[in-house]
Design an enzyme around this catalytic site. Structure first.
Site, short mmCIF file in Angstrom:
data_model
loop_
_atom_site.label_atom_id
_atom_site.label_comp_id
_atom_site.label_asym_id
_atom_site.label_seq_id
_atom_site.Cartn_x
_atom_site.Cartn_y
_atom_site.Cartn_z
N SER A 15 0.84 -1.20 0.00
CA SER A 15 0.00 0.00 0.00
C SER A 15 0.87 1.25 0.00
O SER A 15 2.09 1.18 0.16
CB SER A 15 -0.92 0.01 1.23
OG SER A 15 -0.14 0.06 2.44
N LEU A 17 3.16 4.45 -0.30
CA LEU A 17 4.39 4.77 -1.02
C LEU A 17 5.03 3.52 -1.60
O LEU A 17 5.58 3.55 -2.71
CB LEU A 17 5.38 5.49 -0.09
CG LEU A 17 4.89 6.77 0.59
CD1 LEU A 17 6.01 7.35 1.46
CD2 LEU A 17 4.43 7.80 -0.43
N ASP A 36 5.72 -7.65 2.74
CA ASP A 36 4.79 -6.92 3.60
C ASP A 36 4.15 -7.90 4.56
O ASP A 36 4.35 -9.12 4.46
CB ASP A 36 3.73 -6.21 2.74
CG ASP A 36 3.18 -4.95 3.38
OD1 ASP A 36 2.81 -5.00 4.57
OD2 ASP A 36 3.10 -3.92 2.69
N VAL A 58 9.85 -7.26 8.74
CA VAL A 58 11.21 -6.80 8.47
C VAL A 58 12.13 -6.89 9.68
O VAL A 58 13.36 -6.82 9.53
CB VAL A 58 11.21 -5.35 7.93
CG1 VAL A 58 10.52 -5.29 6.57
CG2 VAL A 58 10.58 -4.38 8.91
N SER A 145 11.65 10.53 7.00
CA SER A 145 10.51 11.44 7.08
C SER A 145 11.04 12.82 7.45
O SER A 145 12.11 12.94 8.07
CB SER A 145 9.53 10.97 8.16
OG SER A 145 8.58 11.98 8.48
N TYR A 158 8.63 8.18 16.66
CA TYR A 158 8.68 8.18 15.19
C TYR A 158 9.87 8.99 14.69
O TYR A 158 10.63 8.54 13.83
CB TYR A 158 7.37 8.75 14.65
CG TYR A 158 7.26 8.76 13.14
CD1 TYR A 158 7.20 7.59 12.41
CD2 TYR A 158 7.20 9.98 12.45
CE1 TYR A 158 7.09 7.61 11.02
CE2 TYR A 158 7.08 10.01 11.07
CZ TYR A 158 7.02 8.82 10.36
OH TYR A 158 6.91 8.85 9.00
N LYS A 162 13.21 7.68 12.56
CA LYS A 162 13.50 8.20 11.23
C LYS A 162 14.83 8.96 11.21
O LYS A 162 15.56 8.94 10.20
CB LYS A 162 12.36 9.10 10.76
CG LYS A 162 11.04 8.36 10.53
CD LYS A 162 11.18 7.25 9.48
CE LYS A 162 9.84 6.63 9.13
NZ LYS A 162 9.94 5.59 8.09
N PHE A 191 2.21 13.12 2.65
CA PHE A 191 1.80 12.43 1.43
C PHE A 191 0.45 11.75 1.59
O PHE A 191 0.00 11.49 2.72
CB PHE A 191 2.85 11.39 1.03
CG PHE A 191 3.94 11.95 0.15
CD1 PHE A 191 4.05 11.56 -1.18
CD2 PHE A 191 4.84 12.88 0.65
CE1 PHE A 191 5.03 12.09 -2.00
CE2 PHE A 191 5.83 13.42 -0.16
CZ PHE A 191 5.93 13.01 -1.50
N THR A 193 -1.04 8.96 2.00
CA THR A 193 -0.91 7.58 2.44
C THR A 193 -2.27 7.11 2.96
O THR A 193 -3.16 7.93 3.23
CB THR A 193 0.12 7.47 3.56
OG1 THR A 193 -0.31 8.28 4.68
CG2 THR A 193 1.49 7.96 3.09
#
Length: 252
Positions: A15, A17, A36, A58, A145, A158, A162, A191, A193
């Site tokens: 999904s 990006l 994913d 991941v 980000s 977050y 990043k 973006f 998303t």
């Protein structure tokens, strides 16, 4: 580097990006493996593109190894695009007490450690590929980000995860230079998303209006377009590119 007939792994490719990137690479003739944890969506995108899907957490070495192995079945592994990630929103000290430690650890584990886990294993496979022009063997593109620079209220975990991605970009590029593997990072702004598109229209319009120019939300294919440019331009290496319409995020 040419994309056609080369294999690429896109984490988070089911999904947002990641899906846009997978479509862009496939349109250029690439053989795309979508890694994913969204099985139904991931399989649908893979079928659409004539690629392959693998369930991949991941943060798990065994999952990452399986993803690399399946990508190599598609063709020479030349690229990894890390789009998998989570975005918790919790203040360091909120009304209900301190930021839960497990929430902070999960953000770092998925966003930062997960990106590194995929990169190290993909790099090992890329290093064994036949060298192309200038001795190039592959390229790794991470997703950071603008929060790495302008983290807002509630984005401590977050932003830290990043910022770690930004911080490892140059040393990883230096580490892998002798193997002919480039490393780049994209730091997108606001973006379209799935998370943002689920917000009320008025909120989305307000967020878009905060972008100096163009005054709108970024489109996933614009992110994918930059990925394609990075893959095909051999002098792009060891740097983070902000893709944000010149926005600088306010505290809230």
């Amino acid at each position: 580097m040419h994309i056609a007939q080369q294999a690429f792994i896109v984490t988070g490719g089911a999904s947002g990006l990641g899906a846009a990137t997978a479509r862009r690479l496939a349109a250029a003739g690439g053989k795309v493996l979508i890694a994913d944890v969204q099985d139904e969506a991931g399989q649908a995108v893979a079928q659409e593109l004539g690629g392959r899907y693998v369930h991949c957490n991941v943060t798990r070495e065994i999952d990452a190894q399986a993803a690399v192995a399946q990508a190599l079945e598609l063709g020479p592994l030349r690229g990894l695009v890390n789009c998998a990630g989570v975005a918790p929103a919790t203040r360091t000290l909120g009304k209900e007490g301190p930021h839960p430690l497990d929430s902070f650890a999960r953000a770092v584990n998925v966003n930062l450690i997960g990106s590194f886990n995929m990169a190290r294993l993909a790099a090992a496979a890329m290093a064994k590929q036949e060298a192309l022009a200038d001795g190039e063997r592959g390229v790794i593109v991470h997703t950071a980000s603008v929060a790495a620079y302008d983290g807002q209220i509630g984005q401590t975990a977050y932003a830290a995860s990043k910022a770690g991605i930004v911080g490892m970009t140059l040393p990883m590029a230096r580490d892998l230079a002798r193997n002919g593997i480039r490393v780049m990072t994209i730091a997108p702004g606001i973006f379209e998303t799935p998370m943002l598109m689920g917000m009320p229209e008025a909120v989305r319009l307000a967020l878009g209006a905060a972008v100096p120019f163009p005054s709108r939300l970024g489109r996933p294919d614009e992110f994918a377009q930059l990925v394609e440019a990075i893959v095909t331009n051999p002098m792009l290496n060891g740097e983070t590119i902000r893709l944000d319409g010149a926005i600088r995020m306010q505290p809230k």
